[in-house]
Design a protein around this motif. Sequence first.
Motif: not given
Length: 207
Positions: A47-57
């Motif tokens: 559920h969290k915006a993990l570092y490394g995912l395309k849209r986390s930033g």
Amino acid sequence: MLAKLNNLELWGADIGNAYLEAFTDENLYIIAGPEFEELEGHILVFHKALYGLKRSGLRWSEKLHDIMKDLGFLPSKADPYIWYRENKDGTKYEYVAIYVDDLLIASENPKELIDQLKEKFKLKIKGDGPLEYHLGCDYYLDPDGTLVAALRKYVSKILEAYKNMLGEDPKASKLPLDKNYHPELDNSELVGPDQIQKYMTMIGQLQ
């Protein structure tokens, strides 16, 4: 400059694990391995915006955008990552400049803003306090009270790296090359891969 002209305090702060404060909209899951012990074999959904995912930033940027709006700030038309709002008596503006998870705050009471971020929004703020170092640059007041930005720590780091790499201190020079150097007459042997790598490293550090 705005801080000095308006008698505002200048603080810096960093938001720890910033991306993890936001939620991802990507469908991402794993099948738990043996390291998860009793959960082995279970499907775990992120559920969290993990570092490394395309849209986390982007997700983190949207989260911080909502926080700043909630605090009464508006994004500048010149730069959407510089936020401003009127102070309590409406006599001047205060500002927050954001670079991913680094904050530069110009305010009459920056501690109050930091406390709100910590207590109301539960952000993990670290390194907060009067501005001394921000985005690789040192900040200090000279004897007449002028705010100075300098790369003292970064330059010291480069000099130390040079000494560790070549085993000696760099030689001071006012010119990038010796005034009597003629590259067209240079017939020395070409350097090998290791020397090329060292040269590229040193040049890259100059940015």
